[in-house]
Structures are given as C-alpha cells and as structure tokens.
Scaffold this motif. Structure first.
Motif, PDB file in Angstrom:
ATOM      1  N   GLY A  63       0.829  -1.204   0.000  1.00 11.21           N
ATOM      2  CA  GLY A  63       0.000   0.000   0.000  1.00 11.21           C
ATOM      3  C   GLY A  63       0.858   1.246   0.000  1.00 11.21           C
ATOM      4  O   GLY A  63       2.077   1.181   0.142  1.00 11.21           O
ATOM      5  N   TYR A  64       0.192   2.384  -0.175  1.00 15.11           N
ATOM      6  CA  TYR A  64       0.885   3.663  -0.277  1.00 15.11           C
ATOM      7  C   TYR A  64       0.248   4.687   0.640  1.00 15.11           C
ATOM      8  O   TYR A  64      -0.978   4.824   0.661  1.00 15.11           O
ATOM      9  CB  TYR A  64       0.793   4.219  -1.706  1.00 15.11           C
ATOM     10  CG  TYR A  64       1.513   3.384  -2.720  1.00 15.11           C
ATOM     11  CD1 TYR A  64       2.858   3.606  -2.997  1.00 15.11           C
ATOM     12  CD2 TYR A  64       0.857   2.377  -3.410  1.00 15.11           C
ATOM     13  CE1 TYR A  64       3.527   2.843  -3.938  1.00 15.11           C
ATOM     14  CE2 TYR A  64       1.518   1.609  -4.354  1.00 15.11           C
ATOM     15  CZ  TYR A  64       2.846   1.850  -4.609  1.00 15.11           C
ATOM     16  OH  TYR A  64       3.510   1.096  -5.545  1.00 15.11           O
ATOM     17  N   ALA A  65       1.081   5.416   1.349  1.00 16.51           N
ATOM     18  CA  ALA A  65       0.594   6.590   2.069  1.00 16.51           C
ATOM     19  C   ALA A  65       0.408   7.693   1.038  1.00 16.51           C
ATOM     20  O   ALA A  65       1.197   7.815   0.091  1.00 16.51           O
ATOM     21  CB  ALA A  65       1.614   7.017   3.120  1.00 16.51           C
ATOM     22  N   THR A  66      -0.617   8.494   1.214  1.00 18.96           N
ATOM     23  CA  THR A  66      -0.819   9.609   0.283  1.00 18.96           C
ATOM     24  C   THR A  66       0.388  10.539   0.297  1.00 18.96           C
ATOM     25  O   THR A  66       0.749  11.104  -0.733  1.00 18.96           O
ATOM     26  CB  THR A  66      -2.104  10.391   0.608  1.00 18.96           C
ATOM     27  OG1 THR A  66      -2.044  10.847   1.963  1.00 18.96           O
ATOM     28  CG2 THR A  66      -3.337   9.535   0.420  1.00 18.96           C
TER      29      THR A  66
ATOM     30  N   LEU B 194       4.226  10.212 -18.205  1.00 22.32           N
ATOM     31  CA  LEU B 194       4.023   9.054 -17.329  1.00 22.32           C
ATOM     32  C   LEU B 194       2.778   8.264 -17.679  1.00 22.32           C
ATOM     33  O   LEU B 194       1.745   8.829 -18.040  1.00 22.32           O
ATOM     34  CB  LEU B 194       3.912   9.495 -15.868  1.00 22.32           C
ATOM     35  CG  LEU B 194       5.095  10.223 -15.250  1.00 22.32           C
ATOM     36  CD1 LEU B 194       4.844  10.446 -13.768  1.00 22.32           C
ATOM     37  CD2 LEU B 194       6.396   9.489 -15.451  1.00 22.32           C
ATOM     38  N   GLU B 195       2.889   6.945 -17.554  1.00 22.50           N
ATOM     39  CA  GLU B 195       1.741   6.046 -17.636  1.00 22.50           C
ATOM     40  C   GLU B 195       1.805   5.149 -16.408  1.00 22.50           C
ATOM     41  O   GLU B 195       2.885   4.807 -15.935  1.00 22.50           O
ATOM     42  CB  GLU B 195       1.799   5.199 -18.906  1.00 22.50           C
ATOM     43  CG  GLU B 195       1.640   6.013 -20.167  1.00 22.50           C
ATOM     44  CD  GLU B 195       1.636   5.144 -21.414  1.00 22.50           C
ATOM     45  OE1 GLU B 195       1.240   3.972 -21.328  1.00 22.50           O
ATOM     46  OE2 GLU B 195       2.055   5.653 -22.467  1.00 22.50           O
ATOM     47  N   PHE B 196       0.626   4.769 -15.907  1.00 19.10           N
ATOM     48  CA  PHE B 196       0.567   4.006 -14.667  1.00 19.10           C
ATOM     49  C   PHE B 196      -0.217   2.722 -14.831  1.00 19.10           C
ATOM     50  O   PHE B 196      -1.141   2.648 -15.635  1.00 19.10           O
ATOM     51  CB  PHE B 196      -0.116   4.833 -13.554  1.00 19.10           C
ATOM     52  CG  PHE B 196       0.612   6.089 -13.218  1.00 19.10           C
ATOM     53  CD1 PHE B 196       1.647   6.084 -12.304  1.00 19.10           C
ATOM     54  CD2 PHE B 196       0.273   7.288 -13.819  1.00 19.10           C
ATOM     55  CE1 PHE B 196       2.323   7.247 -11.988  1.00 19.10           C
ATOM     56  CE2 PHE B 196       0.935   8.461 -13.518  1.00 19.10           C
ATOM     57  CZ  PHE B 196       1.967   8.437 -12.591  1.00 19.10           C
ATOM     58  N   LYS B 197       0.127   1.733 -14.001  1.00 23.04           N
ATOM     59  CA  LYS B 197      -0.637   0.494 -13.896  1.00 23.04           C
ATOM     60  C   LYS B 197      -0.851   0.217 -12.416  1.00 23.04           C
ATOM     61  O   LYS B 197       0.086   0.273 -11.617  1.00 23.04           O
ATOM     62  CB  LYS B 197       0.142  -0.658 -14.521  1.00 23.04           C
ATOM     63  CG  LYS B 197      -0.510  -2.021 -14.295  1.00 23.04           C
ATOM     64  CD  LYS B 197       0.416  -3.123 -14.789  1.00 23.04           C
ATOM     65  CE  LYS B 197      -0.082  -4.490 -14.455  1.00 23.04           C
ATOM     66  NZ  LYS B 197       0.119  -4.889 -13.074  1.00 23.04           N
ATOM     67  N   SER B 198      -2.101  -0.053 -12.057  1.00 25.54           N
ATOM     68  CA  SER B 198      -2.417  -0.463 -10.697  1.00 25.54           C
ATOM     69  C   SER B 198      -3.674  -1.326 -10.733  1.00 25.54           C
ATOM     70  O   SER B 198      -4.787  -0.837 -10.579  1.00 25.54           O
ATOM     71  CB  SER B 198      -2.636   0.750  -9.779  1.00 25.54           C
ATOM     72  OG  SER B 198      -2.912   0.311  -8.461  1.00 25.54           O
ATOM     73  N   ASP B 199      -3.470  -2.615 -10.969  1.00 25.18           N
ATOM     74  CA  ASP B 199      -4.602  -3.540 -10.973  1.00 25.18           C
ATOM     75  C   ASP B 199      -5.127  -3.761  -9.554  1.00 25.18           C
ATOM     76  O   ASP B 199      -6.309  -3.981  -9.358  1.00 25.18           O
ATOM     77  CB  ASP B 199      -4.191  -4.883 -11.586  1.00 25.18           C
ATOM     78  CG  ASP B 199      -3.845  -4.757 -13.055  1.00 25.18           C
ATOM     79  OD1 ASP B 199      -4.362  -3.840 -13.732  1.00 25.18           O
ATOM     80  OD2 ASP B 199      -3.028  -5.568 -13.537  1.00 25.18           O
ATOM     81  N   GLU B 200      -4.241  -3.697  -8.571  1.00 24.77           N
ATOM     82  CA  GLU B 200      -4.626  -3.964  -7.184  1.00 24.77           C
ATOM     83  C   GLU B 200      -5.408  -2.808  -6.568  1.00 24.77           C
ATOM     84  O   GLU B 200      -6.330  -3.022  -5.788  1.00 24.77           O
ATOM     85  CB  GLU B 200      -3.379  -4.258  -6.346  1.00 24.77           C
ATOM     86  CG  GLU B 200      -2.676  -5.536  -6.782  1.00 24.77           C
ATOM     87  CD  GLU B 200      -1.305  -5.703  -6.151  1.00 24.77           C
ATOM     88  OE1 GLU B 200      -0.857  -4.824  -5.382  1.00 24.77           O
ATOM     89  OE2 GLU B 200      -0.661  -6.738  -6.427  1.00 24.77           O
TER      90      GLU B 200
ATOM     91  N   TYR C 230      -7.708   3.075  -8.111  1.00 20.84           N
ATOM     92  CA  TYR C 230      -7.978   4.466  -7.728  1.00 20.84           C
ATOM     93  C   TYR C 230      -6.688   5.269  -7.512  1.00 20.84           C
ATOM     94  O   TYR C 230      -6.689   6.494  -7.580  1.00 20.84           O
ATOM     95  CB  TYR C 230      -8.842   4.528  -6.464  1.00 20.84           C
ATOM     96  CG  TYR C 230      -8.130   4.023  -5.228  1.00 20.84           C
ATOM     97  CD1 TYR C 230      -7.385   4.895  -4.438  1.00 20.84           C
ATOM     98  CD2 TYR C 230      -8.177   2.678  -4.872  1.00 20.84           C
ATOM     99  CE1 TYR C 230      -6.704   4.436  -3.314  1.00 20.84           C
ATOM    100  CE2 TYR C 230      -7.499   2.214  -3.754  1.00 20.84           C
ATOM    101  CZ  TYR C 230      -6.771   3.094  -2.983  1.00 20.84           C
ATOM    102  OH  TYR C 230      -6.102   2.643  -1.887  1.00 20.84           O
ATOM    103  N   LEU C 231      -5.572   4.577  -7.261  1.00 23.36           N
ATOM    104  CA  LEU C 231      -4.301   5.271  -7.044  1.00 23.36           C
ATOM    105  C   LEU C 231      -3.891   6.094  -8.260  1.00 23.36           C
ATOM    106  O   LEU C 231      -3.298   7.165  -8.120  1.00 23.36           O
ATOM    107  CB  LEU C 231      -3.183   4.270  -6.729  1.00 23.36           C
ATOM    108  CG  LEU C 231      -3.216   3.598  -5.370  1.00 23.36           C
ATOM    109  CD1 LEU C 231      -2.110   2.555  -5.270  1.00 23.36           C
ATOM    110  CD2 LEU C 231      -3.100   4.613  -4.246  1.00 23.36           C
ATOM    111  N   ILE C 232      -4.223   5.608  -9.439  1.00 28.38           N
ATOM    112  CA  ILE C 232      -3.837   6.316 -10.662  1.00 28.38           C
ATOM    113  C   ILE C 232      -4.478   7.698 -10.698  1.00 28.38           C
ATOM    114  O   ILE C 232      -3.813   8.698 -10.971  1.00 28.38           O
ATOM    115  CB  ILE C 232      -4.188   5.488 -11.906  1.00 28.38           C
ATOM    116  CG1 ILE C 232      -3.368   4.193 -11.915  1.00 28.38           C
ATOM    117  CG2 ILE C 232      -3.953   6.297 -13.189  1.00 28.38           C
ATOM    118  CD1 ILE C 232      -3.800   3.174 -12.951  1.00 28.38           C
TER     119      ILE C 232
END
Length: 115
Positions: free
Chosen positions: A65-68, A91-97, A100-102
């Motif tokens: 997980g990530y802290a904001t 930048l391009e992002f991937k977050s399947d888990e 919403y982080l993107i």
C-alpha cells in the motif's frame, strides 16, 4: 491484417525496484520515503525517458500500500520540477490492485505548481 503500434517506453516496477513497503513523505521521517524514490529512481528514469523520447510506465502493484504523503512527495515533486503538463504527458501508470491510485496520483501531479 491489423497491426498495433506500441509506444516505446521505459518501465519502473516500484515494488521490485524500490520497496514492497513504501514509506513516508521525506527521508528524515523514515525508510523508503517518497523523497528517496523521487531522487533515486523516479527523477533519473524520467530524465532518461525524456532524453530518449519515450513514455515512462510505472507499475504500482506488489506493495503493501501507499501513504498519500509518499505519492504526493514523489509525483507531486516531480511535477513541481518539470511542470504538471510535461509529467502527465510522459508518465503512464498500472495499478490492478488499487486502480484508484492512478487518479490520485494524477491529481497530485495536476495540482502541483512548477518551481
């Protein structure tokens, strides 16, 4: 016959190349900080992607997980250095888990003011 054209890109897998346990905002607050990720991995990779004219793909999966504060420190700071528009285009992002982080990261980038 159809062909797909793939954009050349550089990749960062945050969990494998940095830490499975991302930490706080700044280095003085604890290990694996957003500031450390920016300085050690993100900014050099961004500079290289710009120099090579390619996208920088960031895989956010595989962490605990990530802290904001980590996300804002790393990606918001990158946008303060180079400008939000330039960073969002590169930048391009991937977050399947945690998809919403993107959107969260894109907000941190968009709201950052360039120096």
């Amino acid at each position: 016959m159809t062909s797909t054209i793939q954009t050349p890109m550089m990749k960062i897998n945050l969990a494998k190349e940095f830490s499975e346990i991302p930490g706080p905002r700044q280095k003085n607050e604890g290990p694996n900080s957003g500031e450390e990720f920016l300085e050690r991995i993100l900014q050099p990779a961004y500079d290289a992607a710009v120099a090579e004219g390619v996208q920088l793909f960031i895989d956010l999966d595989g962490t605990e997980g990530y802290a904001t504060s980590f996300l804002e420190s790393a990606f918001g700071s990158l946008a303060r250095i180079y400008g939000p528009d330039a960073v969002l285009k590169r930048l391009e992002f991937k977050s399947d888990e945690e998809p919403y982080l993107i959107d969260e990261i894109k907000i941190y980038i968009s709201e950052a003011s360039a120096k």
